[in-house]
Design a protein around this motif. Structure first.
Motif, PDB file in Angstrom:
ATOM      1  N   ILE A 128       0.849  -1.203   0.000  1.00  0.00           N
ATOM      2  CA  ILE A 128       0.000   0.000   0.000  1.00  0.00           C
ATOM      3  C   ILE A 128       0.888   1.259   0.000  1.00  0.00           C
ATOM      4  O   ILE A 128       0.621   2.231  -0.714  1.00  0.00           O
ATOM      5  CB  ILE A 128      -0.905   0.023   1.276  1.00  0.00           C
ATOM      6  N   ASP A 129       1.950   1.165   0.783  1.00  0.00           N
ATOM      7  CA  ASP A 129       2.914   2.252   0.862  1.00  0.00           C
ATOM      8  C   ASP A 129       3.501   2.545  -0.525  1.00  0.00           C
ATOM      9  O   ASP A 129       3.600   3.703  -0.940  1.00  0.00           O
ATOM     10  CB  ASP A 129       4.030   1.779   1.824  1.00  0.00           C
ATOM     11  N   LEU A 130       3.865   1.486  -1.238  1.00  0.00           N
ATOM     12  CA  LEU A 130       4.428   1.636  -2.579  1.00  0.00           C
ATOM     13  C   LEU A 130       3.415   2.322  -3.497  1.00  0.00           C
ATOM     14  O   LEU A 130       3.749   3.252  -4.229  1.00  0.00           O
ATOM     15  CB  LEU A 130       4.821   0.257  -3.136  1.00  0.00           C
ATOM     16  N   LYS A 131       2.163   1.844  -3.417  1.00  0.00           N
ATOM     17  CA  LYS A 131       1.107   2.384  -4.291  1.00  0.00           C
ATOM     18  C   LYS A 131       0.897   3.882  -4.043  1.00  0.00           C
ATOM     19  O   LYS A 131       0.650   4.638  -4.977  1.00  0.00           O
ATOM     20  CB  LYS A 131      -0.208   1.646  -4.005  1.00  0.00           C
ATOM     21  N   THR A 132       0.996   4.256  -2.791  1.00  0.00           N
ATOM     22  CA  THR A 132       0.796   5.671  -2.451  1.00  0.00           C
ATOM     23  C   THR A 132       2.003   6.498  -2.881  1.00  0.00           C
ATOM     24  O   THR A 132       1.856   7.533  -3.538  1.00  0.00           O
ATOM     25  CB  THR A 132       0.644   5.834  -0.915  1.00  0.00           C
ATOM     26  N   LYS A 133       3.195   5.992  -2.525  1.00  0.00           N
ATOM     27  CA  LYS A 133       4.391   6.828  -2.736  1.00  0.00           C
ATOM     28  C   LYS A 133       4.773   6.971  -4.208  1.00  0.00           C
ATOM     29  O   LYS A 133       5.393   7.966  -4.589  1.00  0.00           O
ATOM     30  CB  LYS A 133       5.557   6.280  -1.907  1.00  0.00           C
ATOM     31  N   ILE A 134       4.400   5.993  -5.011  1.00  0.00           N
ATOM     32  CA  ILE A 134       4.812   6.100  -6.420  1.00  0.00           C
ATOM     33  C   ILE A 134       4.073   7.246  -7.107  1.00  0.00           C
ATOM     34  O   ILE A 134       4.571   7.807  -8.089  1.00  0.00           O
ATOM     35  CB  ILE A 134       4.626   4.765  -7.190  1.00  0.00           C
ATOM     36  N   THR A 135       2.947   7.633  -6.566  1.00  0.00           N
ATOM     37  CA  THR A 135       2.226   8.757  -7.193  1.00  0.00           C
ATOM     38  C   THR A 135       3.055  10.034  -7.068  1.00  0.00           C
ATOM     39  O   THR A 135       2.962  10.929  -7.897  1.00  0.00           O
ATOM     40  CB  THR A 135       0.848   8.966  -6.527  1.00  0.00           C
ATOM     41  N   GLU A 136       3.886  10.071  -6.045  1.00  0.00           N
ATOM     42  CA  GLU A 136       4.751  11.227  -5.839  1.00  0.00           C
ATOM     43  C   GLU A 136       5.911  11.250  -6.850  1.00  0.00           C
ATOM     44  O   GLU A 136       6.270  12.293  -7.368  1.00  0.00           O
ATOM     45  CB  GLU A 136       5.337  11.081  -4.434  1.00  0.00           C
ATOM     46  N   PHE A 137       6.488  10.046  -7.112  1.00  0.00           N
ATOM     47  CA  PHE A 137       7.662   9.958  -7.982  1.00  0.00           C
ATOM     48  C   PHE A 137       7.296   9.801  -9.463  1.00  0.00           C
ATOM     49  O   PHE A 137       8.063  10.174 -10.323  1.00  0.00           O
ATOM     50  CB  PHE A 137       8.545   8.761  -7.565  1.00  0.00           C
ATOM     51  N   GLY A 138       6.154   9.214  -9.746  1.00  0.00           N
ATOM     52  CA  GLY A 138       5.728   8.978 -11.125  1.00  0.00           C
ATOM     53  C   GLY A 138       6.434   7.792 -11.764  1.00  0.00           C
ATOM     54  O   GLY A 138       7.245   7.114 -11.122  1.00  0.00           O
ATOM     55  N   TYR A 139       6.142   7.568 -13.045  1.00  0.00           N
ATOM     56  CA  TYR A 139       6.726   6.442 -13.777  1.00  0.00           C
ATOM     57  C   TYR A 139       7.708   6.963 -14.814  1.00  0.00           C
ATOM     58  O   TYR A 139       7.459   8.028 -15.370  1.00  0.00           O
ATOM     59  CB  TYR A 139       5.623   5.633 -14.463  1.00  0.00           C
ATOM     60  N   PRO A 140       8.783   6.256 -15.122  1.00  0.00           N
ATOM     61  CA  PRO A 140       9.254   5.080 -14.387  1.00  0.00           C
ATOM     62  C   PRO A 140       9.911   5.471 -13.055  1.00  0.00           C
ATOM     63  O   PRO A 140      10.343   6.610 -12.885  1.00  0.00           O
ATOM     64  CB  PRO A 140      10.299   4.475 -15.333  1.00  0.00           C
ATOM     65  N   SER A 141       9.964   4.506 -12.144  1.00  0.00           N
ATOM     66  CA  SER A 141      10.711   4.653 -10.896  1.00  0.00           C
ATOM     67  C   SER A 141      11.412   3.328 -10.625  1.00  0.00           C
ATOM     68  O   SER A 141      11.023   2.305 -11.188  1.00  0.00           O
ATOM     69  CB  SER A 141       9.779   4.954  -9.734  1.00  0.00           C
ATOM     70  N   PHE A 142      12.393   3.367  -9.762  1.00  0.00           N
ATOM     71  CA  PHE A 142      13.122   2.137  -9.434  1.00  0.00           C
ATOM     72  C   PHE A 142      12.749   1.636  -8.044  1.00  0.00           C
ATOM     73  O   PHE A 142      12.834   2.392  -7.070  1.00  0.00           O
ATOM     74  CB  PHE A 142      14.635   2.386  -9.440  1.00  0.00           C
ATOM     75  N   LEU A 143      12.354   0.362  -7.979  1.00  0.00           N
ATOM     76  CA  LEU A 143      12.223  -0.278  -6.673  1.00  0.00           C
ATOM     77  C   LEU A 143      13.539  -1.015  -6.455  1.00  0.00           C
ATOM     78  O   LEU A 143      13.977  -1.776  -7.313  1.00  0.00           O
ATOM     79  CB  LEU A 143      11.039  -1.255  -6.670  1.00  0.00           C
ATOM     80  N   LYS A 144      14.171  -0.762  -5.312  1.00  0.00           N
ATOM     81  CA  LYS A 144      15.487  -1.379  -5.073  1.00  0.00           C
ATOM     82  C   LYS A 144      15.511  -2.111  -3.743  1.00  0.00           C
ATOM     83  O   LYS A 144      15.013  -1.579  -2.750  1.00  0.00           O
ATOM     84  CB  LYS A 144      16.584  -0.297  -5.029  1.00  0.00           C
ATOM     85  N   VAL A 145      16.107  -3.299  -3.724  1.00  0.00           N
ATOM     86  CA  VAL A 145      16.317  -3.944  -2.422  1.00  0.00           C
ATOM     87  C   VAL A 145      17.444  -3.178  -1.735  1.00  0.00           C
ATOM     88  O   VAL A 145      18.388  -2.719  -2.379  1.00  0.00           O
ATOM     89  CB  VAL A 145      16.654  -5.454  -2.498  1.00  0.00           C
ATOM     90  N   ARG A 146      17.303  -3.065  -0.426  1.00  0.00           N
ATOM     91  CA  ARG A 146      18.250  -2.211   0.293  1.00  0.00           C
ATOM     92  C   ARG A 146      19.602  -2.873   0.515  1.00  0.00           C
ATOM     93  O   ARG A 146      20.624  -2.200   0.573  1.00  0.00           O
ATOM     94  CB  ARG A 146      17.633  -1.801   1.633  1.00  0.00           C
ATOM     95  N   ARG A 147      19.610  -4.193   0.638  1.00  0.00           N
ATOM     96  CA  ARG A 147      20.878  -4.867   0.976  1.00  0.00           C
ATOM     97  C   ARG A 147      21.238  -5.968  -0.027  1.00  0.00           C
ATOM     98  O   ARG A 147      20.357  -6.542  -0.662  1.00  0.00           O
ATOM     99  CB  ARG A 147      20.768  -5.510   2.368  1.00  0.00           C
ATOM    100  N   ASP A 148      22.523  -6.272  -0.084  1.00  0.00           N
ATOM    101  CA  ASP A 148      23.035  -7.438  -0.815  1.00  0.00           C
ATOM    102  C   ASP A 148      22.673  -7.465  -2.294  1.00  0.00           C
ATOM    103  O   ASP A 148      22.466  -8.546  -2.860  1.00  0.00           O
ATOM    104  CB  ASP A 148      22.575  -8.749  -0.155  1.00  0.00           C
TER     105      ASP A 148
END
Ligand code: ATP
Ligand code: MG
Length: 382
Positions: A128-148
């Motif tokens: 849900i957090d992703l769905k909300t926050k992506i509206t702020e950044f728009g498309y395309p955006s990068f989802l990144k794992v934080r570690r490793d």
């Protein structure tokens, strides 16, 4: 008195560090690496090896007991264990710096808090957090794992709303962050070093070309204006000032279309985009790292000749043992294979440098020569 050096990780970076150590017998008498793969590349050039997982606490402690300076060629090490070890053994770069860099979110926050330029980013706690926050950044955006993450395997480029669920599921169970897409015109990097006494040196700005998220080619120097070169150097030096510990760092940056520089990420170690220094500068990044952690004066970093570095990756449809790759002896072309027993798709197996020995400064021809050699590489099953 010469010391025994410990390295966590014995892949190609550990191998080239070991080779550099062998040229400094007055300072380093032995190298011991910790690596899970038997006969790892570093062991093939004379390092002793402890065969164990990179996060194996007992093995790391054993390594620290047998060595007087500990360093690493990979950022997977357990910074908590290293912090404990630091009480008795010299660990560089500092475990605190490793802790910051290991987590992309903490790293970016650290950089931003220190007024260093990075793309907008935000932590993601749920779908849900992703769905909300992506509206702020728009498309395309990068989802990144934080570690490793490495070689882009922890990145998902979200192009449209339809991708949201898929991107989130791909990294299920892992901490992730969202980052704004940077419409860059070039990727560049600075290899920087600081010794234990605090002096800092940077290598010239280089240009990096990636293919499927893996470095394919480094061009030294980067084909950018003097202003960009100076700005990148300034940013690299400031980064070095805020990060603790000695050693070589690889600072990856984007140059945007309006000539802004943003830091993409930092590696607390020697870096693939610094392999050209084996031939193009007086002091290679490997020797420089050793000089830095030994507290010696840092070596010269001036680019003596334009150079293009090409990575040699395992072919897509090839798995297993392979016949040695060799080049006909050609002026200005230096092949370095990492002596890995088996190839697998996209695995880094070697690189070669094409050096402008005649000092023509003609980068286009160097790139053409490099591509010609790249096409000659054929992997054959043993
Ligand atoms: P590596 O091991 O190659 O350093 P990694 O897995 O840590 O990679 P990143 O460095 O974050 O991944 O990203 C890999 C590549 O993806 C970058 O070199 C760049 O080409 C692209 N990339 C990453 N973040 C962004 C962004 N915000 N905007 C545009 N491209 C990006
Ligand atoms: Mg990267």
């Amino acid at each position: 008195m010469a010391i025994t050096l410990g390295i966590i990780g014995g892949g190609q970076l550990g191998m080239m560090l070991t080779e550099a150590a062998k040229t400094m017998p007055q300072h380093i008498s032995n190298v011991i690496v910790l690596d899970p793969t038997k006969n790892c590349p570093a062991s093939k050039v004379g390092a002793k090896q402890i065969v164990a997982n990179l996060k194996d606490e007992d093995a790391i402690i054993e390594l620290s007991k047998r060595t007087s300076i500990l360093t690493y060629e990979i950022e997977l090490g357990d910074s908590q264990i290293l912090k404990e070890i630091e009480k008795n053994t010299n660990v560089n770069p500092s475990p605190e710096t490793l802790r910051i860099i290991q987590d992309k979110f903490i790293q970016k926050k650290f950089l931003r808090d220190n007024d260093l330029p990075v793309a907008d980013f935000i932590s993601i706690e749920s779908f849900i957090d992703l769905k909300t926050k992506i509206t702020e950044f728009g498309y395309p955006s990068f989802l990144k794992v934080r570690r490793d993450a490495y070689d882009g395997r922890g990145n998902y480029k979200i192009k449209q709303e339809d991708d949201l669920q898929r991107s989130y599921n791909q990294f299920k169970g892992k901490q992730v962050m969202l980052e704004k897409f940077v419409d860059f015109k070039m990727e560049v990097s600075v290899i920087a070093a600081r010794n234990t006494k605090g002096s800092i040196m940077t290598y010239p700005l280089v240009e990096n070309i990636h293919e499927e998220n893996i470095l394919e080619m480094t061009i030294a120097p980067a084909r950018v204006s003097k202003q960009i070169v100076n700005k990148a150097k300034e940013i690299a030096e400031k980064t070095m000032e805020v990060l603790r510990g000695a050693g070589v760092f690889g600072i990856e940056m984007f140059v945007t279309k309006d000539d802004t520089i943003l830091i993409n990420e930092i590696a607390p170690r020697v870096h693939n985009s610094g392999h050209h220094t084996l031939q193009s500068t007086k002091t290679s990044q490997f020797e420089q790292h050793l000089r830095a952690i030994l507290g010696l004066e840092l070596g010269e970093t001036k680019l003596l000749r334009h150079t293009v570095m090409c990575n040699i990756l395992g072919p897509k449809n090839f798995q297993g043992k392979y016949h040695a790759i060799e080049f006909e002896n050609t002026k200005g072309v230096y092949l370095k294979m990492y002596q890995k027993d088996e190839a697998s798709p996209q695995r880094k197996l070697g690189h070669f440098n094409v050096v402008d020995v005649d000092d023509t400064k003609d980068i286009k021809s160097l790139i053409e020569k490099a591509l010609k050699f790249k096409n000659l590489i054929k992997f054959k099953h043993v």
